[in-house]
Design an enzyme around this catalytic site. Sequence first.
Site, PDB file in Angstrom:
ATOM      1  N   LYS A  76       0.781  -1.108  -0.011  1.00  0.00           N
ATOM      2  CA  LYS A  76       0.075  -0.080  -0.092  1.00  0.00           C
ATOM      3  C   LYS A  76       0.848   1.230   0.033  1.00  0.00           C
ATOM      4  CE  LYS A  76      -3.860   2.165   2.645  1.00  0.00           C
ATOM      5  NZ  LYS A  76      -4.853   2.159   3.457  1.00  0.00           N
ATOM      6  N   SER A 151     -10.011   2.118   2.588  1.00  0.00           N
ATOM      7  CA  SER A 151      -9.112   2.528   1.866  1.00  0.00           C
ATOM      8  C   SER A 151      -8.012   2.021   1.166  1.00  0.00           C
ATOM      9  CB  SER A 151      -8.275   4.186   2.678  1.00  0.00           C
ATOM     10  OG  SER A 151      -7.462   3.350   3.521  1.00  0.00           O
ATOM     11  N   SER A 175     -10.361  -0.407   6.797  1.00  0.00           N
ATOM     12  CA  SER A 175      -9.864  -0.124   5.553  1.00  0.00           C
ATOM     13  C   SER A 175      -9.132  -1.405   4.925  1.00  0.00           C
ATOM     14  CB  SER A 175      -8.836   0.804   5.441  1.00  0.00           C
ATOM     15  OG  SER A 175      -9.241   2.181   5.160  1.00  0.00           O
TER      16      SER A 175
HETATM   17  N1  GLN Z   1     -13.750   4.350   5.960  1.00  0.00           N
HETATM   18  C1  GLN Z   1     -12.904   4.813   7.090  1.00  0.00           C
HETATM   19  C2  GLN Z   1     -12.619   6.350   7.001  1.00  0.00           C
HETATM   20  O1  GLN Z   1     -13.215   6.819   6.008  1.00  0.00           O
HETATM   21  C3  GLN Z   1     -11.735   3.930   7.671  1.00  0.00           C
HETATM   22  C4  GLN Z   1     -10.675   4.266   6.967  1.00  0.00           C
HETATM   23  C5  GLN Z   1      -9.472   3.446   7.197  1.00  0.00           C
HETATM   24  O2  GLN Z   1      -9.729   2.447   8.021  1.00  0.00           O
HETATM   25  N2  GLN Z   1      -8.380   3.905   6.935  1.00  0.00           N
HETATM   26  O3  GLN Z   1     -12.202   6.806   7.922  1.00  0.00           O
END
Ligand code: GLN
Length: 482
Positions: A76, A151, A175
């Site tokens: 990532k 994400s 995410s």
């Molecule tokens: N979808 C969640 C957010 O928008 C979690 C994001 C994540 O785990 N980095 O914050």
Amino acid sequence: MNFKSVKEILTAIKNKDVSVIELTSNYLDKIKERDDELNCFITLTEELALNKARKIDEEIAKNKVRALSGLPIAQKDIFCTKNIKTSCGSKMLDNFVSPYNATVIEKLNNAGTIMLGKTNMDEFAMGSSNETSFYGPVKNPWDTEYVPGGSSGGSASAVAARISPCSTGTDTGGSIRQPASLCGICGLKPTYGRVSRYGMIAFASSLDQAGIFTTDALDAAILLKEMSGYDEKDSTSSSVEVPDYHSYCLSDTNHKYTVGIPEEFVKDLNDDVKKVFYDSVKVLEKVGCKIKTINLKYTSLGVSAYQVVAPAECSSNLSRFDGVRYGHRSDNSSDLENLYRESRSEGFGKEVKRRILVGTYALSAGYYDAYYLKAQKVRNLIANDFKDAFDQVDLIIGPTTPDKAFKIGEKMNDPIAMYLSDVYTVSTNLAGLPAMSIPMGFKENMPLGLQIIGNHFDEKNILKISHLYQQETDWHKREPGK
Ligand code: GLN
């Protein structure tokens, strides 16, 4: 060349059935073939990968085998990689080349993996669909009109499309698990502190944790061991001993798990997801699990608490991007204050700005008690809920997401709807617990994930129950387009 798992790849390399250079070239070809459409990668590190592959081949020829010798992996783009662009999905870091490696990268490199490239992600990991990336949305390989989740969408989509055998992700509120669920693969978020956060670009430091995507639980077990462990460079990393997860999964100790289903995780489900979920419960009963209904009454407040705590921490973490030390610098500034303002206005996207504004507001004098302190209290209540639950059960399950993947564009103008797609995942981050999503079936040809939550540092039993489940099912073997 069609390897089905990390395990198969490692065995083939060790037995010299395939050379690392052949294998690496094969994956790079697959990426080139599919990635124009899927957009999983921000950077492809082809030359580096081929050079490392040659080096590992030389080692193998001398019978020097490391734990993950020759295993291709996608990283990532939130992990700092020495001398390689590390963008975090943002225009702000589009020109940033990291001078050092994150601990996760260092550990996986040392274990012998071959990095294929850096994967696309929501900007600064803020998002649930990969649509906030400066580099454009990632597509779900099951149907390219749909989001892969976020994400860590690029990492999840790449593994689902079989253009990388495994990948890394990070999980602040879901995410890893949410994209794993929407892409039909396994995604493991370890206990907070299990894996070092050093060199992982910070979103919300008390919630962020690195983990992995694989096609099955045994592969996740192999990789987790190599990523985990105490790191003196991360003050919150844990010194709890790292077990051999893989042999634990294969050991024949007959586990009769008591598995809790929180009423709050199933009461609002639509009929399709409910059916798929309860079918998977039957599989768990078949392998000997005892099912118990439990309550996690404060988890309904999870998203609200998360959407105060995470933005608050991000507003502080992201203050370092000021156009002075590194990252985007505006050409349109006349003085210092203007330089900060213009660089940040130009460098950050809409969602990141929204979070910074919310976080700054929640932390400001006069509002701190009403929002931040209150959210931290709710966080404690949620953690205590889980603590009580783990007095009664060994593991907790539920669907990872309320529904299958949504279409690209569908929720982009409705942030609240987007935030609610994390309703079943955020609470575990607030409590620091480990959790994993594994494929449990389909709704209208799109995958759904089963979430398994464990007690602190009990990744081994999450992996073991997942392995038991995967011996009885073949959801994890399904591939898009086949
Ligand atoms: N979808 C969640 C957010 O928008 C979690 C994001 C994540 O785990 N980095 O914050």
